[in-house]
Design a protein around this motif. Structure first.
Motif, PDB file in Angstrom:
ATOM      1  N   ARG A  64       0.835  -1.207   0.000  1.00  0.00           N
ATOM      2  CA  ARG A  64       0.000   0.000   0.000  1.00  0.00           C
ATOM      3  C   ARG A  64       0.869   1.256   0.000  1.00  0.00           C
ATOM      4  O   ARG A  64       0.514   2.279  -0.610  1.00  0.00           O
ATOM      5  N   SER A  65       1.996   1.215   0.664  1.00  0.00           N
ATOM      6  CA  SER A  65       2.912   2.354   0.654  1.00  0.00           C
ATOM      7  C   SER A  65       3.453   2.596  -0.755  1.00  0.00           C
ATOM      8  O   SER A  65       3.607   3.750  -1.180  1.00  0.00           O
ATOM      9  N   ILE A  66       3.728   1.529  -1.481  1.00  0.00           N
ATOM     10  CA  ILE A  66       4.188   1.673  -2.866  1.00  0.00           C
ATOM     11  C   ILE A  66       3.091   2.300  -3.716  1.00  0.00           C
ATOM     12  O   ILE A  66       3.353   3.208  -4.527  1.00  0.00           O
ATOM     13  N   GLU A  67       1.862   1.838  -3.545  1.00  0.00           N
ATOM     14  CA  GLU A  67       0.762   2.392  -4.316  1.00  0.00           C
ATOM     15  C   GLU A  67       0.568   3.876  -4.019  1.00  0.00           C
ATOM     16  O   GLU A  67       0.283   4.673  -4.919  1.00  0.00           O
TER      17      GLU A  67
ATOM     18  N   PHE B 166       9.777  -2.112   0.738  1.00  0.00           N
ATOM     19  CA  PHE B 166       9.026  -3.368   0.625  1.00  0.00           C
ATOM     20  C   PHE B 166       9.972  -4.560   0.670  1.00  0.00           C
ATOM     21  O   PHE B 166       9.702  -5.559   1.353  1.00  0.00           O
ATOM     22  N   GLN B 167      11.085  -4.480  -0.059  1.00  0.00           N
ATOM     23  CA  GLN B 167      12.048  -5.568  -0.050  1.00  0.00           C
ATOM     24  C   GLN B 167      12.649  -5.766   1.340  1.00  0.00           C
ATOM     25  O   GLN B 167      12.896  -6.895   1.759  1.00  0.00           O
ATOM     26  N   ASP B 168      12.867  -4.664   2.059  1.00  0.00           N
ATOM     27  CA  ASP B 168      13.425  -4.789   3.399  1.00  0.00           C
ATOM     28  C   ASP B 168      12.405  -5.392   4.361  1.00  0.00           C
ATOM     29  O   ASP B 168      12.751  -6.199   5.226  1.00  0.00           O
TER      30      ASP B 168
ATOM     31  N   ALA C 296       2.952   5.956  -3.065  1.00  0.00           N
ATOM     32  CA  ALA C 296       4.066   6.661  -3.699  1.00  0.00           C
ATOM     33  C   ALA C 296       3.854   6.780  -5.203  1.00  0.00           C
ATOM     34  O   ALA C 296       4.241   7.786  -5.815  1.00  0.00           O
ATOM     35  N   GLU C 297       3.257   5.773  -5.820  1.00  0.00           N
ATOM     36  CA  GLU C 297       2.954   5.856  -7.243  1.00  0.00           C
ATOM     37  C   GLU C 297       1.947   6.969  -7.515  1.00  0.00           C
ATOM     38  O   GLU C 297       2.068   7.701  -8.505  1.00  0.00           O
ATOM     39  N   ALA C 298       0.958   7.103  -6.630  1.00  0.00           N
ATOM     40  CA  ALA C 298      -0.004   8.197  -6.780  1.00  0.00           C
ATOM     41  C   ALA C 298       0.667   9.559  -6.602  1.00  0.00           C
ATOM     42  O   ALA C 298       0.358  10.515  -7.324  1.00  0.00           O
ATOM     43  N   ASP C 299       1.603   9.659  -5.657  1.00  0.00           N
ATOM     44  CA  ASP C 299       2.341  10.915  -5.466  1.00  0.00           C
ATOM     45  C   ASP C 299       3.131  11.290  -6.712  1.00  0.00           C
ATOM     46  O   ASP C 299       3.248  12.472  -7.050  1.00  0.00           O
ATOM     47  N   LYS C 300       3.674  10.297  -7.402  1.00  0.00           N
ATOM     48  CA  LYS C 300       4.419  10.588  -8.626  1.00  0.00           C
ATOM     49  C   LYS C 300       3.493  11.130  -9.707  1.00  0.00           C
ATOM     50  O   LYS C 300       3.849  12.064 -10.446  1.00  0.00           O
ATOM     51  N   VAL C 301       2.293  10.549  -9.821  1.00  0.00           N
ATOM     52  CA  VAL C 301       1.325  11.053 -10.799  1.00  0.00           C
ATOM     53  C   VAL C 301       0.969  12.507 -10.494  1.00  0.00           C
ATOM     54  O   VAL C 301       0.884  13.354 -11.400  1.00  0.00           O
TER      55      VAL C 301
END
Length: 421
Positions: A48-51, A125-127, A53-58
């Motif tokens: 969810r954190s990745i999603e 996420f990987q960590d 961040a993806e929205a922040d980039k948009v």
């Protein structure tokens, strides 16, 4: 591990046949990892954190929207009630379209900062995957250890029950004293208490592992079936610095530093004046030239403030990110060194138990059993040998679990894949 997740997602997207659900009653480490990747709440939160961040980039990549404004003037009751169409009424009307033009590469800097933050979220996420996988494997080995402790304690309990039954017959025959029977009964009761305690420990371990696997409702049915990993030599990495640069937590810290630098450049770019350009149309029905067009340009005047605070704050964030990167590298280096020391120590313990301690304790127990049956030793010597054998078996199982968890910690610290180990 990340490749395994990506491959699993690709198979599902391609319409591959569904996998057979792992059986918790015969749970191997590989099965547990499959359930963990599918049901881990911590991994879901990291996704969810990745999603986000993806929205922040948009958001960061968008240009400012234009503004359309319209207005009327010279309004009065007399003008409004004039006998004519709205366009011919003696009312002045105007329409203006304005557009903010950003300068100083602000949009590019925002996008680059958002991209760095997105990369940091992906490394986070990987960590999280690395840490939670280690925690899940530790819980799996804890369950495996408690199962071994239950097995050893139950076998010991059966042994003492048989000894008590045999001693009661020998007491009736006058072969032993009643005090010897009492001592055997005391140890038999202790063995029963050990069985109850180890079973309770097993239930706790099942609940802990069930949380990682999303099997809370069937926690009591979980049974780990896995061989202990065989001790092997520790291979030191060729370059600690290269290994550190590959760790997800270090990569995330580096991406956050890059994002902080881009935001600092963005704060400095605020001193570059943006320009607002507008075009307008005005209609004056009472004048001969009643339609006019106009163009406007507006720029801010930095007379009282030039964004010193924003720039200073951005500098502080960059400094904090640099310090956080160094701190993360130092912690990662210590994590690797600690994991290696723990693994080497655990390996020595396992080999010591397998090479000598278990054999010697079993040999002493067998000799005491043999001598006691022939009256060569008393019940005290027999009980001491049994207690030593029992404690040694439990300690050996604990050493195996410690080595398995130390190996998992070493693999997590160095980025090695321990799936199926």
């Amino acid at each position: 591990m990340a490749l395994a997740i990506a491959a699993f997602a690709a198979l599902n997207a391609a319409g591959a046949e569904p996998r057979v659900a792992p059986n918790p009653e015969h749970l191997t480490l590989v099965m547990a990892e499959e359930l963990f990747r599918d049901h881990s709440r911590e991994l879901l939160a990291a996704r969810r954190s990745i999603e986000s961040a993806e929205a922040d980039k948009v958001i960061a990549a968008q240009r400012p929207n234009p503004t359309l404004s319209a207005g009327v003037s010279s309004l009065s009751a007399q003008n409004w009630s004039a006998a004519s169409g709205f366009r011919d009424k003696p009312i002045d009307t105007g329409i203006q379209l304005s557009q903010l033009i950003e300068r100083g590469n602000k949009r590019e800097l925002r996008t680059e900062a958002a991209q760095s933050s997105l990369e940091a979220s992906r490394h986070d996420f990987q960590d999280v995957l690395r840490q939670q996988t280690l925690a899940m494997r530790s819980a799996f080995y804890d369950l495996l250890l408690t199962q071994e402790r239950v097995r050893v304690s139950e076998e010991t309990q059966v042994l003492f029950r048989r000894s008590v039954d045999a001693a009661e017959l020998r007491l009736k025959a006058g072969d032993i004293a009643s005090s010897d029977l009492s001592r055997l009964r005391v140890d038999a009761l202790r063995a029963e208490n050990d069985v109850r305690q180890t079973r309770a420990d097993r239930e706790k371990a099942q609940l802990v592992l069930a949380y990682f696997l999303g099997l809370e409702k069937s926690a009591a049915a979980i049974r780990a079936e896995q061989d202990w990993p065989a001790p092997a030599g520790v291979t030191a990495p060729k370059s600690i610095d290269d290994l550190l640069d590959q760790r997800a937590d270090v990569r995330a810290a580096r991406q956050r530093l890059e994002a902080a630098r881009k935001n600092r450049d963005l704060a400095r770019a605020a001193r570059t004046r943006d320009v607002t350009v507008g075009v307008g149309y005005d209609h004056f029905p009472t004048q001969i030239s009643n339609n006019t067009f106009g163009v406007s340009v507006s720029v801010p005047l930095f007379l009282f403030y030039q964004f010193e605070g924003e720039i200073k704050k951005a500098e502080v964030v960059v400094n904090s990110a640099e310090e956080d990167l160094e701190r993360t590298r130092a912690l990662a280096r210590a994590d690797i060194a600690r994991a290696r020391a723990d693994l080497e120590s655990a390996q020595e313990r396992v080999q010591r138990y397998s090479d000598s301690l278990l054999k010697e304790a079993q040999r002493a127990a067998d000799a005491a059993e043999y001598a006691y049956k022939r009256g060569a030793v008393g019940v005290t010597d027999l009980l001491d040998a049994r207690r030593t054998w029992y404690a040694t078996r439990l300690d050996a199982a604990a050493a195996q679990a410690d080595y398995a968890k130390a190996l998992a910690a070493w693999q997590a610290a160095t980025g090695a894949d321990a799936a199926g180990s």
